[in-house]
Write a protein that holds these residues in place. Structure first.
Motif, PDB file in Angstrom:
ATOM      1  N   PHE A 516      17.731  18.441 -31.044  1.00  0.00           N
ATOM      2  CA  PHE A 516      17.231  17.916 -32.289  1.00  0.00           C
ATOM      3  C   PHE A 516      17.413  18.717 -33.545  1.00  0.00           C
ATOM      4  O   PHE A 516      17.894  18.203 -34.629  1.00  0.00           O
ATOM      5  N   TYR A 517      17.533  20.196 -33.392  1.00  0.00           N
ATOM      6  CA  TYR A 517      17.802  20.956 -34.379  1.00  0.00           C
ATOM      7  C   TYR A 517      19.445  20.858 -34.773  1.00  0.00           C
ATOM      8  O   TYR A 517      19.715  20.821 -35.932  1.00  0.00           O
ATOM      9  N   THR A 518      20.206  20.635 -33.835  1.00  0.00           N
ATOM     10  CA  THR A 518      21.532  20.668 -34.104  1.00  0.00           C
ATOM     11  C   THR A 518      22.064  19.417 -34.607  1.00  0.00           C
ATOM     12  O   THR A 518      22.899  19.167 -35.489  1.00  0.00           O
ATOM     13  N   ASP A 519      21.155  18.416 -34.338  1.00  0.00           N
ATOM     14  CA  ASP A 519      21.450  16.995 -34.766  1.00  0.00           C
ATOM     15  C   ASP A 519      20.741  16.816 -36.147  1.00  0.00           C
ATOM     16  O   ASP A 519      20.863  15.820 -36.987  1.00  0.00           O
ATOM     17  N   GLY A 520      19.863  17.839 -36.690  1.00  0.00           N
ATOM     18  CA  GLY A 520      19.227  17.564 -37.799  1.00  0.00           C
ATOM     19  C   GLY A 520      18.125  16.479 -37.899  1.00  0.00           C
ATOM     20  O   GLY A 520      17.898  16.033 -38.949  1.00  0.00           O
ATOM     21  N   ASN A 521      17.569  16.385 -36.610  1.00  0.00           N
ATOM     22  CA  ASN A 521      16.554  15.110 -36.771  1.00  0.00           C
ATOM     23  C   ASN A 521      15.110  15.834 -36.714  1.00  0.00           C
ATOM     24  O   ASN A 521      14.458  16.155 -35.855  1.00  0.00           O
ATOM     25  N   TRP A 522      14.791  15.902 -38.091  1.00  0.00           N
ATOM     26  CA  TRP A 522      13.325  16.323 -38.394  1.00  0.00           C
ATOM     27  C   TRP A 522      12.132  15.912 -37.788  1.00  0.00           C
ATOM     28  O   TRP A 522      11.241  16.626 -37.556  1.00  0.00           O
ATOM     29  N   LEU A 523      12.172  14.633 -37.739  1.00  0.00           N
ATOM     30  CA  LEU A 523      11.074  13.957 -37.406  1.00  0.00           C
ATOM     31  C   LEU A 523      10.995  14.332 -35.819  1.00  0.00           C
ATOM     32  O   LEU A 523       9.869  14.583 -35.250  1.00  0.00           O
ATOM     33  N   LEU A 524      11.930  14.341 -34.938  1.00  0.00           N
ATOM     34  CA  LEU A 524      12.033  14.554 -33.533  1.00  0.00           C
ATOM     35  C   LEU A 524      11.328  16.375 -33.369  1.00  0.00           C
ATOM     36  O   LEU A 524      10.860  16.690 -32.585  1.00  0.00           O
ATOM     37  N   ILE A 525      12.058  16.958 -34.351  1.00  0.00           N
ATOM     38  CA  ILE A 525      11.657  18.417 -34.428  1.00  0.00           C
ATOM     39  C   ILE A 525      10.223  18.632 -34.538  1.00  0.00           C
ATOM     40  O   ILE A 525       9.585  19.357 -33.729  1.00  0.00           O
ATOM     41  N   ILE A 526       9.682  18.068 -35.615  1.00  0.00           N
ATOM     42  CA  ILE A 526       8.452  18.148 -35.650  1.00  0.00           C
ATOM     43  C   ILE A 526       7.460  17.704 -34.610  1.00  0.00           C
ATOM     44  O   ILE A 526       6.477  18.379 -34.137  1.00  0.00           O
ATOM     45  N   MET A 527       7.672  16.757 -33.934  1.00  0.00           N
ATOM     46  CA  MET A 527       6.863  15.991 -33.023  1.00  0.00           C
ATOM     47  C   MET A 527       7.275  16.763 -31.634  1.00  0.00           C
ATOM     48  O   MET A 527       5.983  17.070 -31.011  1.00  0.00           O
ATOM     49  N   ASP A 528       8.340  17.333 -31.403  1.00  0.00           N
ATOM     50  CA  ASP A 528       8.731  18.174 -30.452  1.00  0.00           C
ATOM     51  C   ASP A 528       7.810  19.447 -30.516  1.00  0.00           C
ATOM     52  O   ASP A 528       7.119  19.756 -29.359  1.00  0.00           O
TER      53      ASP A 528
END
Length: 561
Positions: A516-528
């Motif tokens: 998720f960090y590599t993809d820059g997906n901050w919503l999933l980063i926060i939920m993870d």
């Protein structure tokens, strides 16, 4: 490898698990006792607490837990090879899923039908309860929002399935009246109901239903999503006997008939599995099989959502304690059989390896489409059902599974909001209508807030479903383990699965966080991160309780070494 041999192995192993292992757990570990009154009798209210025939309740539990996930997960996971998928489904069902479902129903039944979140507060304290409620809320949000999108897409892709899917509601309502109001014979009602559902499936291709491409500026899939949630809101407020229970029961019978047809077609056509045994030529970007296999196939091997259903609705309807074995373990076994069918449809339903490879070009491909198309080919070759009708039948099967799960999911989310109201003394939240509106509102907010006008926002958080689901299963088993320890019962039959699941889940969360960090997906980063923190905190709290209980009971009970 011939698919019929694999199917025979899987079915035989699961049936042995039910006959022998479930009986051992039910009698020696859980000590089910019909002389003890269940909450369905002691707290009977005619709405949520209703004593129910075990076959009807099995239908509710089986179809509520067996949504689209035991089709989606296995049909994706075969990209690593069919052998790992088969082994995880078969042995996961026998030693993990069945024990999980049965023990979750038992724990709730012995605690006045409380949800797993409430039981966590009683057994482990308010901090664990609060953390678990966060995980439960996120899991239900994922299930409801994603399944709304999945069903809408199936309605659009296969218009011939629309009539039977919605017609099933009318059939279910009539069945509920026949069973509870008019006290008609259950076998007769069951036969008539199944015939009615398959008649609707037969009529489906003759009367396909297609929505306009746009309605009041909204695309057709968005309209379907709204319709589905309006229905789910109404269904969650009705007494369980009126729609939810009979819908699940008759759908369970219809779906089991469909599964039998698919299995019969496999034995008759005996197609070879064209997918690789273990795939050593994975497409670029495919994550490692360890630990992702064990979270990609969640439902169908073991699933935390089962614990929410088991403690949210099923436990409130158990008529006799010994019914827990049939409803819980055999309900999980039914989902395992569905996952087994999905794997074979997605690996033996293709003419050549090249055809299979053309579908599985990257991780995430296959899914429901591979199950429907591959399964339809097998049905056509094995029992001679024409392709369009076969595709309709399998689409209806998948949509009804997803729909019954969504029904139950919204009702469970309503319970969660009401429990929030009880816990924080918020009178408005205790009301069913308010809690239902909040449950549906949060799902629609995710669907349209994150996904835009097409309402597909639920799919954004789907990558976290498997890990969150397995985490919930581990936490449920952890609570059951503490309860068993306090009762002086052997705990290894729940402790071993929960340890395995915790290791795989945390490993998967860390790997996904990197992606998720590599993809820059901050919503999933926060939920993870939220889920990871909740996991670590609950685990430490639980280990502390387990260590204390073990110390107190060691040498005083019959706990096995």
């Amino acid at each position: 490898m011939n698919s019929a041999i694999v199917l025979l192995f899987g079915v035989a192993a699961m049936l042995c698990g039910y006959i022998f292992y479930s009986k051992f757990i039910a009698t020696k570990i859980l000590a089910l006792d019909n002389s003890r009154p269940t909450p369905a009798h002691t707290m009977k209210d005619g709405i949520d607490y209703v004593p129910t025939n075990k076959y009807v309740l099995w239908g509710h539990h089986f179809t509520s837990v067996a949504g689209a996930a035991p089709i989606i997960g296995p049909a994706i996971a075969v990209i690593w090879g069919w052998v790992p998928a088969i082994l995880w489904v078969v042995f996961g069902t026998i030693f993990m899923a069945g024990v999980h479902d049965m023990s979750a129903v038992w724990a709730s039944m012995r605690n006045r039908g409380q949800s797993i979140g409430s039981i966590a507060g009683t057994v482990m304290g308010t901090r664990v309860r609060s953390l678990m409620m966060v995980v439960i809320f996120l899991l239900l949000l994922m299930v409801n929002a994603v399944f709304g999108v999945a069903i809408a897409n199936m309605m659009i892709k296969t218009p011939s399935a629309v009539l039977p899917v919605w017609g099933a509601l009318i059939v279910a309502f009539i069945i509920g009246q026949c069973i509870y109001r008019y006290k008609m014979s259950l076998p007769i009602v069951s036969i008539v109901g199944v015939v009615a559902l398959y008649t609707l499936i037969y009529l489906g291709p003759m009367f396909p239903i297609v929505l306009p491409e746009t309605v009041m500026g909204l695309p057709d899939n968005a309209v379907w999503i709204i319709i589905l949630f309006v229905y789910a809101a109404i269904a969650s407020l009705l007494p369980v006997w009126m729609l939810l229970q009979p819908r699940d029961y008759i759908n369970g019978l219809q779906l089991f008939v469909g599964l039998i047809l698919l299995y019969a077609a496999i034995f008759i056509a005996t197609p070879d599995i064209v997918a690789p045994t273990i795939n050593t030529n994975l497409p670029a970007g495919t994550p490692p099989i360890l630990p992702l296999l064990f979270v990609t196939i969640a439902c169908g091997a073991i699933s935390g959502f089962h614990g929410l259903v088991a403690t949210g609705t099923t436990s409130k309807q158990i008529d006799k304690e010994e019914d827990v074995r049939f409803v819980g373990y055999f309900g999980a076994l039914g989902e395992g059989l569905l996952a087994l069918g999905a794997i074979l449809a997605a690996t033996a339903g293709f003419a050549t390896f090249g055809d299979w490879q053309a579908v599985y070009q990257k991780f995430g491909d296959g899914s429901i489409g591979a199950f429907i198309d591959g399964g339809a080919t097998i049905l056509n070759q094995g029992v001679g059902i024409e392709m369009v009708l076969s595709q309709t039948m399998l689409t209806v099967m998948a949509a009804l599974f997803a729909g019954t799960t969504m029904d139950t999911g919204v009702r469970l989310q309503r319970y969660i909001f009401q429990e929030f109201g009880e816990f924080y003394n918020l009178p408005a939240l205790k009301k069913g209508v308010v809690a239902t509106l909040l449950a549906v509102g949060t799902c629609l907010l995710l669907a349209f807030g994150a996904g835009g006008i097409d309402g597909s926002g639920g799919m954004i958080i789907w990558p976290l479903f498997g890990t969150t689901n397995q985490l919930m299963a581990a936490l449920t088993l952890m609570i059951v383990t503490v309860i068993l320890l306090r009762k002086g019962k052997p705990v290894w039959y729940t402790l071993a699965p929960l340890t395995f699941l915790l290791i795989m889940t945390v490993f998967a969360l860390l790997l996904q966080l990197k992606t998720f960090y590599t993809d820059g997906n901050w919503l999933l980063i926060i939920m993870d991160i939220i889920i990871l923190i909740a996991t670590v905190l609950v685990t430490f709290e639980s280990l502390s309780v387990l260590r204390r209980e073990w110390s107190e009971h060691k040498g005083k009970t019959n706990i096995e070494p």
